[in-house]
Design an enzyme around this catalytic site. Structure first.
Site, PDB file in Angstrom:
ATOM      1  N   LYS A 291      -3.578  12.138  -2.394  1.00 19.68           N
ATOM      2  CA  LYS A 291      -2.483  12.398  -1.446  1.00 19.68           C
ATOM      3  C   LYS A 291      -1.215  12.833  -2.176  1.00 19.68           C
ATOM      4  CE  LYS A 291      -4.203   8.890   1.736  1.00 19.68           C
ATOM      5  NZ  LYS A 291      -4.987   9.589   2.730  1.00 19.68           N
TER       6      LYS A 291
ATOM      7  N   GLN B 177       0.920   6.469   1.137  1.00 15.97           N
ATOM      8  CA  GLN B 177       1.682   7.527   1.809  1.00 15.97           C
ATOM      9  C   GLN B 177       3.121   7.599   1.312  1.00 15.97           C
ATOM     10  OE1 GLN B 177       0.363   9.696   3.852  1.00 15.97           O
ATOM     11  NE2 GLN B 177      -1.587   8.723   4.330  1.00 15.97           N
TER      12      GLN B 177
ATOM     13  N   ASP C 163       0.868  -1.180   0.000  1.00 13.87           N
ATOM     14  CA  ASP C 163       0.000   0.000   0.000  1.00 13.87           C
ATOM     15  C   ASP C 163       0.909   1.237   0.000  1.00 13.87           C
ATOM     16  OD1 ASP C 163      -1.502   2.206   0.687  1.00 13.87           O
ATOM     17  OD2 ASP C 163      -2.523   1.258   2.374  1.00 13.87           O
TER      18      ASP C 163
ATOM     19  N   CYS D 292      -8.098   5.585  10.618  1.00 12.23           N
ATOM     20  CA  CYS D 292      -8.423   4.319   9.926  1.00 12.23           C
ATOM     21  C   CYS D 292      -7.381   3.250  10.242  1.00 12.23           C
ATOM     22  CB  CYS D 292      -8.542   4.524   8.418  1.00 12.23           C
ATOM     23  SG  CYS D 292      -9.816   5.691   7.968  1.00 12.23           S
TER      24      CYS D 292
HETATM   25  N1  PMP Z   1      -3.804   3.346   2.895  1.00 11.70           N
HETATM   26  C1  PMP Z   1      -3.216   4.337   3.571  1.00 11.70           C
HETATM   27  C2  PMP Z   1      -1.893   4.087   4.231  1.00 11.70           C
HETATM   28  C3  PMP Z   1      -3.826   5.587   3.663  1.00 11.70           C
HETATM   29  O1  PMP Z   1      -3.235   6.573   4.348  1.00 11.70           O
HETATM   30  C4  PMP Z   1      -5.074   5.791   3.032  1.00 11.70           C
HETATM   31  C5  PMP Z   1      -5.796   7.115   3.105  1.00 11.70           C
HETATM   32  N2  PMP Z   1      -5.921   7.600   4.408  1.00 11.70           N
HETATM   33  C6  PMP Z   1      -5.653   4.726   2.335  1.00 11.70           C
HETATM   34  C7  PMP Z   1      -4.992   3.526   2.282  1.00 11.70           C
HETATM   35  C8  PMP Z   1      -6.970   4.871   1.638  1.00 11.70           C
HETATM   36  O2  PMP Z   1      -6.801   5.516   0.440  1.00 11.70           O
HETATM   37  P1  PMP Z   1      -8.019   6.142  -0.379  1.00 11.70           P
HETATM   38  O3  PMP Z   1      -8.270   7.480   0.237  1.00 11.70           O
HETATM   39  O4  PMP Z   1      -7.518   6.235  -1.752  1.00 11.70           O
HETATM   40  O5  PMP Z   1      -9.152   5.232  -0.293  1.00 11.70           O
END
Ligand code: PMP
Length: 461
Positions: A281, A258, A255, A419
């Site tokens: 982001k 960031q 993922d 989250c």
């Molecule tokens: N993974 C990480 C590490 C994130 O920081 C985020 C967004 N907060 C996401 C996934 C989710 O991404 P999206 O906003 O594109 O759904």
């Protein structure tokens, strides 16, 4: 202007030594991890300067002026935006690219043969080229355009994992994952009788790599790891993790939500199997993002969404599907958003990702000791390899109260669980405050932020 709305050279362009040199679009399959060693510092050291990134020769104040929103006031105070890990701000080049799409090129993509339809398609497909180069993909067809990381992980969950998992199998994740890299696998585990395994972290917020490797037992059929933690800032050694997964034949999803805005990336050098990024982001519009995957994996995956644009032929007896990546892109895409994302990628590359990493590391080095000196302030995430994300709490003060009072001072930080409930459970807190820095922030803003915390502390004492 060319058809895909590519922006011109950056007004303050730094040198681009070697950037993107080997990122053509040859058709060969990606090398195995380790065959093409990348400078480790690029991938896991971030801004530590073995990667050639520098910040001293760049006029960061001029770059800051590209972001119109940064001139506004909040509650009568100059805005100090420290919430880039939540969503970044957008430079005018991105805003103008979206505006230009609607003013000059708007049409549906891949459907019309008229001039506007061709221009819109060229802009949308141009964004795919940009993303492929940005991520170091072997081929543009390895890029599936998504609405963001959440859609990318769900696509992998339903299209790749669901047909493969069986009772007793496991998916390995780390304790520091975002829910987008936990919940989709949990849903698939529930449907298949598989289960989740968790690799632990230490108090500093670092993955315990030996434990991750020990956890790669035969029942593990898939692993998901965050490249840079959105709460701790920890930069995980994804290249090493990918090597260990590959040795055991376990596909690894990284993922990169960031990481993409802050570090130079090369998915081939990392050696993973899936990599997800999210546009909002990385200075791009919301509702844009991408899944990179090895071509042979995408070829083997069935479509996730069905509908227009993803088919070759349809009859009531059955449907045949378009080739990758189009078989995963049903319906009308966010073409204007991808015009903006292409401009965002141009913009970031114009500055240079290594230079961005260097500048953000400088800001992190400036902020950390100043925050650590505040009595009663606890920082979550003190790994030596860390991006400019600082989660913190002040003794006896709720994160939301702190963020609300900082907002009154013009300082935007995020408070909440980010989250990442399992990570909050690890630290035994319901929420933290998080200041996340970007290359357009300044030392003066960090001083003002630290002063504001001082005033808030006095108010709440
Ligand atoms: N993974 C990480 C590490 C994130 O920081 C985020 C967004 N907060 C996401 C996934 C989710 O991404 P999206 O906003 O594109 O759904």
């Amino acid at each position: 202007m060319n058809a895909r709305g590519k922006i011109g050279p950056h007004p303050n362009p730094p040198p681009q030594a070697g950037e993107g040199e080997e990122r053509g679009t040859p058709l060969s399959l990606p090398p195995l991890a380790g065959e093409e060693p990348a400078p480790e510092a690029l991938l896991i050291g971030g801004a530590r300067r073995a990667d050639g990134g520098e910040s001293g020769h760049i006029d960061w104040i001029k770059i800051r002026a590209d972001f119109p929103i940064l001139t506004r006031k909040v509650h009568g105070k100059p805005l100090i935006y420290l919430d880039s890990a939540n969503t970044s701000q957008r430079p005018r080049q991105v805003i103008e690219a979206v505006d230009r799409f609607y003013r000059e090129h708007n049409a549906n993509v891949s459907r019309a043969v008229h001039q506007l339809g061709e221009e819109a398609t060229a802009i949308y497909e141009g964004a795919r080229d940009q993303l492929a180069a940005f991520l170091g993909a072997n081929h543009r067809d390895e890029i599936v355009m998504t609405s963001g990381t959440t859609m990318a992980t769900n696509l992998v969950a339903y299209s790749y994992l669901l047909p493969r998992l069986k009772p007793g199998d496991a998916v390995l994740v780390t304790r520091m994952e975002h829910h987008a890299d936990i919940v989709p696998w949990q849903l698939i585990c529930k449907l298949t009788g598989a289960h989740i395994k968790v690799a632990p972290i230490n108090e500093s917020g670092e993955l315990i790599v030996e434990k991750f490797i020990d956890a790669l037992t035969p029942e593990v059929k898939f692993a998901g790891v965050v490249h840079v933690s959105n709460v701790l800032g920890t930069i995980n050694p994804v290249k090493e993790l990918a090597r260990e997964c590959r040795k055991r034949g376990i596909p690894l999803l990284v993922d990169g939500s960031q990481a993409a805005p802050h570090l130079p990336l090369d998915v081939k050098a990392i050696g993973c199997d899936f990599y997800c990024v999210t546009g909002h982001k990385m200075c791009g519009p919301t509702g844009t993002g991408a899944l990179w995957a090895r071509r042979e994996l995408l070829d083997a995956m069935p479509p996730f969404f069905g509908g227009g644009e993803m088919i070759r032929t349809v009859s009531f007896d059955g449907t045949t599907f378009a080739d990758v990546p189009h078989k995963f892109e049903a319906g009308t895409p966010n073409a204007a958003g991808f015009a903006g994302l292409a401009a965002a990628v141009d913009y970031l590359q114009g500055i240079g990702m290594a230079n961005i990493a260097a500048r953000e590391h400088e800001l992190l080095d400036y902020a950390m000791p100043r925050l650590e000196a505040i009595p009663g302030l606890r920082i979550f995430g003190t790994a030596p390899h860390k991006a400019a994300v600082i989660s913190f709490l002040i003794d006896g003060v709720h994160a939301h109260d702190l963020a609300t009072l900082l907002d009154q001072e013009g300082v935007a930080v995020r408070s909440g669980h980010h989250c990442a409930h399992p990570l909050m459970q690890f630290y035994g807190v319901p929420a933290t405050c998080r200041a996340s820095l970007a290359f357009w922030n300044t030392e003066a803003e960090i001083d003002a932020f630290v002063d504001a915390i001082g005033r808030v502390r006095k108010l709440l004492a």
